[in-house]
Design an enzyme around this catalytic site. Structure first.
Site, PDB file in Angstrom:
ATOM      1  N   ASP A  68       0.837  -1.204   0.000  1.00  0.00           N
ATOM      2  CA  ASP A  68       0.000   0.000   0.000  1.00  0.00           C
ATOM      3  C   ASP A  68       0.874   1.256   0.000  1.00  0.00           C
ATOM      4  O   ASP A  68       0.359   2.378  -0.022  1.00  0.00           O
ATOM      5  CB  ASP A  68      -1.012  -0.004   1.148  1.00  0.00           C
ATOM      6  CG  ASP A  68      -0.368  -0.034   2.514  1.00  0.00           C
ATOM      7  OD1 ASP A  68       0.875  -0.171   2.588  1.00  0.00           O
ATOM      8  OD2 ASP A  68      -1.100   0.069   3.527  1.00  0.00           O
ATOM      9  N   SER A  69       2.196   1.060  -0.046  1.00  0.00           N
ATOM     10  CA  SER A  69       3.104   2.183  -0.296  1.00  0.00           C
ATOM     11  C   SER A  69       2.790   2.807  -1.654  1.00  0.00           C
ATOM     12  O   SER A  69       3.301   3.884  -1.962  1.00  0.00           O
ATOM     13  CB  SER A  69       4.574   1.725  -0.237  1.00  0.00           C
ATOM     14  OG  SER A  69       4.781   0.597  -1.061  1.00  0.00           O
TER      15      SER A  69
ATOM     16  N   ASP B 258      -1.025  -6.055  -0.036  1.00  0.00           N
ATOM     17  CA  ASP B 258      -1.383  -5.421   1.234  1.00  0.00           C
ATOM     18  C   ASP B 258      -2.882  -5.253   1.386  1.00  0.00           C
ATOM     19  O   ASP B 258      -3.575  -4.848   0.435  1.00  0.00           O
ATOM     20  CB  ASP B 258      -0.747  -4.023   1.310  1.00  0.00           C
ATOM     21  CG  ASP B 258       0.544  -4.027   2.102  1.00  0.00           C
ATOM     22  OD1 ASP B 258       0.732  -4.914   2.963  1.00  0.00           O
ATOM     23  OD2 ASP B 258       1.378  -3.126   1.866  1.00  0.00           O
TER      24      ASP B 258
ATOM     25  N   LYS C 241      -1.021  -9.182   3.171  1.00  0.00           N
ATOM     26  CA  LYS C 241      -0.227  -8.704   4.314  1.00  0.00           C
ATOM     27  C   LYS C 241      -1.082  -7.728   5.112  1.00  0.00           C
ATOM     28  O   LYS C 241      -1.840  -6.955   4.537  1.00  0.00           O
ATOM     29  CB  LYS C 241       1.053  -8.018   3.832  1.00  0.00           C
ATOM     30  CG  LYS C 241       1.889  -7.409   4.977  1.00  0.00           C
ATOM     31  CD  LYS C 241       3.298  -7.077   4.542  1.00  0.00           C
ATOM     32  CE  LYS C 241       3.464  -5.788   3.811  1.00  0.00           C
ATOM     33  NZ  LYS C 241       3.009  -4.578   4.535  1.00  0.00           N
TER      34      LYS C 241
ATOM     35  N   GLU D 131      -1.027  -5.242   8.955  1.00  0.00           N
ATOM     36  CA  GLU D 131      -0.148  -4.647   9.961  1.00  0.00           C
ATOM     37  C   GLU D 131      -0.713  -4.861  11.359  1.00  0.00           C
ATOM     38  O   GLU D 131      -1.923  -4.846  11.553  1.00  0.00           O
ATOM     39  CB  GLU D 131       0.000  -3.143   9.691  1.00  0.00           C
ATOM     40  CG  GLU D 131       0.626  -2.840   8.336  1.00  0.00           C
ATOM     41  CD  GLU D 131       0.776  -1.338   8.065  1.00  0.00           C
ATOM     42  OE1 GLU D 131       0.502  -0.512   8.974  1.00  0.00           O
ATOM     43  OE2 GLU D 131       1.174  -0.995   6.944  1.00  0.00           O
TER      44      GLU D 131
ATOM     45  N   GLU E  27       9.705  -3.446  10.077  1.00  0.00           N
ATOM     46  CA  GLU E  27      10.080  -2.168   9.456  1.00  0.00           C
ATOM     47  C   GLU E  27      10.639  -1.210  10.491  1.00  0.00           C
ATOM     48  O   GLU E  27      10.025  -0.975  11.542  1.00  0.00           O
ATOM     49  CB  GLU E  27       8.845  -1.553   8.771  1.00  0.00           C
ATOM     50  CG  GLU E  27       9.162  -0.249   8.069  1.00  0.00           C
ATOM     51  CD  GLU E  27       8.083   0.215   7.097  1.00  0.00           C
ATOM     52  OE1 GLU E  27       7.109  -0.543   6.859  1.00  0.00           O
ATOM     53  OE2 GLU E  27       8.205   1.330   6.568  1.00  0.00           O
TER      54      GLU E  27
HETATM   55  O1  KIV Z   1       3.604  -1.051   1.537  1.00  0.00           O
HETATM   56  C1  KIV Z   1       4.766  -1.434   1.456  1.00  0.00           C
HETATM   57  O2  KIV Z   1       5.466  -1.204   0.464  1.00  0.00           O
HETATM   58  C2  KIV Z   1       5.315  -2.151   2.594  1.00  0.00           C
HETATM   59  C3  KIV Z   1       6.802  -2.342   2.594  1.00  0.00           C
HETATM   60  C4  KIV Z   1       7.459  -1.086   2.938  1.00  0.00           C
HETATM   61  C5  KIV Z   1       7.187  -3.444   3.481  1.00  0.00           C
HETATM   62  O3  KIV Z   1       4.615  -2.536   3.447  1.00  0.00           O
END
Ligand code: KIV
Length: 419
Positions: free
Chosen positions: A198-199, A237, A267, A269, A336
């Site tokens: 989600d970056s 994510d 993924k 958090e 992270e």
């Molecule tokens: O969203 C993302 O790119 C991430 C990485 C920084 C691990 O969660």
């Protein structure tokens, strides 16, 4: 290049289903060894023939040959060798003492009336993938651009490989990706897994953080990535507020992502607080990767992008979170921005691997944001990033050159025009 007196490597695929099949293969390999240096020979695989099963199974074997003979001349030599070993009249796709095809060449793609390298059966036949993975693990299928050793059905990553790699002391490489062009490039590399992170909220959408990213956004980008990297292990994510709200939301949104994008895993958090969601997802058959330390979706609560777990209390809490996630069934955990010592301690406490980003060398793998790794953003270089290229400079130079060529009437030229 072969034919110019320089050596070239070829992978030859041998098949025999008439007579003493093992002896025929042996005779063929002896003949091939007179054409150059036989660098490796694969195991013998037993396979069904194409179309007519009644003719009986083949013994197949691969040979890695190094020779200065050019592809078309090599084909002529191989046909002579086939004629010496094979007595039976050949029927298309029918039985034969020996069949020898050139399935790969370091000289690249060869197309003549008589010869096609890679051989058209390359992708359709699992055993050819297997011998390629055995003889030239690093070779790329010249038509699909996929590294042989990673073609699904053989040795591509699955969730169990993460723990296996950790147990074997092999580090795991993960890179983020958000679009099709880069996914196709990543598919040609030995990077172990792709994270559609989600970056993309920062990198693609230009937001200051990841909070505005939606499930629709994730689905849109993950689909583009999957189309570019059909065989890759892809983690997607779950964005902010798509799972924190309830177990039901987690199931619905993760289910949607897996169904609509072909993701291999999701993924999320957080630690103990998200254990019910992790358990429900894992029980439903959706593999989950955890994410601890600096968790960008909690940015407002954390008060900024800061190293986490610096106090003893915070470190102990993170260790407890990591254990809770492991027990709940995650197959790996991203760590992270945590002190290197804590990264190492958490990694040592778990059987599943940790994937670090700013978590030091003690993590079991590493993940980097693709644009950071490639140096595409001249204005962003966090301390934990290593730029493996400085592409922003290359891009700026190319764009300036293009603009100048258009201004000066140098682009397009004759060869770039239609008539
Ligand atoms: O969203 C993302 O790119 C991430 C990485 C920084 C691990 O969660």
């Amino acid at each position: 290049m072969a034919g110019n007196g320089e050596n070239c490597e070829y992978v030859l695929a041998l098949g025999s289903n008439v007579g003493d099949r093992a002896a025929n293969l042996k005779r063929a390999i002896e003949g091939i060894s007179r054409l150059g240096k036989v660098k490796a020979v694969s195991q013998i695989l037993e396979t069904w023939p194409i179309l007519i099963r009644a003719q009986g199974k083949f013994f197949n074997q691969g040979v890695l040959l190094e020779t200065a003979i050019a592809p078309t001349e090599l084909l002529a030599e191989l046909l002579k060798l086939e004629a010496q070993i094979g007595r039976k009249k050949r029927i298309k796709n029918g039985p034969r003492e020996i069949d020898i095809d050139i399935v790969w060449s370091s000289a690249g793609i060869v197309r003549t009336n008589a010869l096609r390298v890679p051989h058209p059966f390359n992708r359709s036949r699992e055993w050819i993938r297997q011998i390629m993975a055995e003889l030239r693990r690093d070779a790329v299928d010249q038509e699909t651009g996929i590294v042989y050793s990673r073609i699904r059905g053989r040795s591509i990553m699955n969730i169990h490989d993460f723990a296996k790699k950790k147990a074997a002391g092999e580090k795991i490489s993960v890179v983020t990706c958000y679009d099709n062009v880069f996914a196709r490039l990543l598919a040609r590399t030995s990077v172990d897994a792709i994270l559609v992170g989600d970056s993309l909220g920062n990198v693609i959408q230009g937001n200051p953080n990841t909070l505005a990213v939606t499930v629709d956004d994730m689905v849109y980008h993950a689909r583009a990535v999957r189309r570019g990297a059909p065989q890759a292990f892809i983690v997607v994510d779950l964005p902010f507020m798509s799972y924190q709200t309830s177990v039901e939301d987690a199931l619905r949104n993760a289910g949607r992502i897996v169904k609509e994008t072909g993701a291999d895993a999701v993924k999320l958090e957080g630690g103990e607080a998200v254990v019910p969601q992790v358990r429900a997802l894992v029980t439903s058959g959706i593999p989950v990767m955890g994410h601890l330390g600096l968790t960008p979706q909690s940015l407002l609560a954390l008060g900024g992008y800061r190293v986490q777990g610096k106090t003893n209390e915070a470190a102990q809490k993170m260790i407890a979170d990591a254990r809770a996630l492991e027990q709940a069934g995650v197959f790996a955990i991203v760590l992270e921005m945590v002190p290197a010592e804590l990264g190492k301690e958490i990694s040592a406490a778990l059987t599943i691997p940790t994937i670090g980003i700013g978590a030091g060398a003690g993590a079991d793998g590493q993940v980097l944001v693709l644009t950071d790794l490639l140096g595409l953003d001249p204005d962003f270089t966090p301390r934990f990033v290593r730029k493996y290229a400085e592409l922003s400079g290359t891009v700026l130079t190319a764009l300036e050159q293009y603009a100048a060529d258009v201004r000066d009437g140098k682009f397009p030229a004759e060869k770039e025009s239609f008539h």
